[in-house]
Design an enzyme around this catalytic site. Sequence first.
Site: not given
Ligand code: IMP
Length: 423
Positions: A13, A16, A40, A224
């Site tokens: 977040d 990017k 996102g 991420q």
């Molecule tokens: P997952 O990748 O959806 O399984 O999430 C794993 C961890 O990464 C969680 O703490 C999510 O909130 C975090 N996370 C995954 N994608 C994002 C992102 O695009 N931005 C911020 N945090 C993320």
Amino acid sequence: MAVDLLLGLQWGDEGKGKIVDVLTANYDIIARFQGGPNAGHTLEFDGIKHVLHTIPSGIFHKNAVNIVGNGVVIDPVIFKKELDALKKFNLDIKSKLFISRKAHLILPTHRLLDAASEASKGKAKIGSTLKGIGPTYMDKTGRNGMRIGDLELSDWKEKYRSLANKHEAMISFYNVDIQYDLAELEADFFKAVTELKELTFIDSEEYLYQAQKQGKKILAEGAQGSLLDIDFGTYPFVTSSNTTAAGACTGLGVAPNQIGEVKGIFKAYTTRVGSGPFPTELFDEDGETMGRAGNEFGATTGRPRRCGWLDLVALKYAVRINGVTELMMMKGDVLSGFEKLKICTAYSYKGEIIEHFPYNIEPENVTPVYTEMNGWKEDLTKMTSADQLPKTLNDYIDFLEKELEVPIKIVSVGPDRTQTIHR
Ligand code: IMP
């Protein structure tokens, strides 16, 4: 021609999407290298806000080709929604968006498995976005996954069925209460796959190799952030891919010696969404102010983001692991109005002062050590050039550049494309 990288240095977040959109004017190709619809990426211009999840952030530029690389995991249902949202902009999607045949598919049952796994963890849950990311990468490394290229084969539905059946057995193994109607989910999935198949699937590593040979400028877009990296992040509270620079090599098939600039993005403070340790997290009014002023809500899940001061120990770690050559500081405008700003420059770790990022940063082991700086009061959001920036903000930037030993080339002062100051 080398491939430049752009990646997040914190817990995601960082902004990017905005910066890729700003930089796309200088590139011929934008290639996303990892993650999936857990991301996102928010872009804002001409008064419209766009949120992309899987589609690269260069999609709005006429002349750029956008590639979804082999390291990405794709949910056809979410991809279709992204395509639908783009329809009204009359972009020539078919000629400017290509998908790697080697990218893996997120099945409806991957999403259900994610939900079952999280539910079974109780308090220890990761705080996943529940988009099926973990189970899909598990199937990839477990050598069971389905790839985009499989959709070109006549027996892909049989492959799908046998994997989905296995997943259903695994879901029941978790023994948690997950309600679902698989027939309905599958109807959506098959419809979305039909639409996805209208796009062009390519051998993206070959495409990028040829493009490089022709002198095309390529920017690899990460998702991420480094602290969510499967190897170097705050494991197990991480995502399931390599979000760091090395992930661009494996996620696109670009050799390490072909990497050019590594552009690292960070917020002037820190946020985190989901569970896991966060040493500089604020539970007071300052944290609430950052959240409010920064509109800190997840672009994918809408969850409020946890907020805290800038953690320079973690940032230095990310800069080193990625080999960052240029920095971009986002959301400087959000800190306007704080009389004093804190920067964490060391950790008190098990009674000792350390300046490196240790194995374990749980609160029982780590207390941040802060340096205090004067804040700025000015509204930055209408500023357009570096010479307008207040002195105390320049002091903040100088301090960070000295500590990180990398220049800060962009200071973002608002979400819009135009609110970007180049230094
Ligand atoms: P997952 O990748 O959806 O399984 O999430 C794993 C961890 O990464 C969680 O703490 C999510 O909130 C975090 N996370 C995954 N994608 C994002 C992102 O695009 N931005 C911020 N945090 C993320």
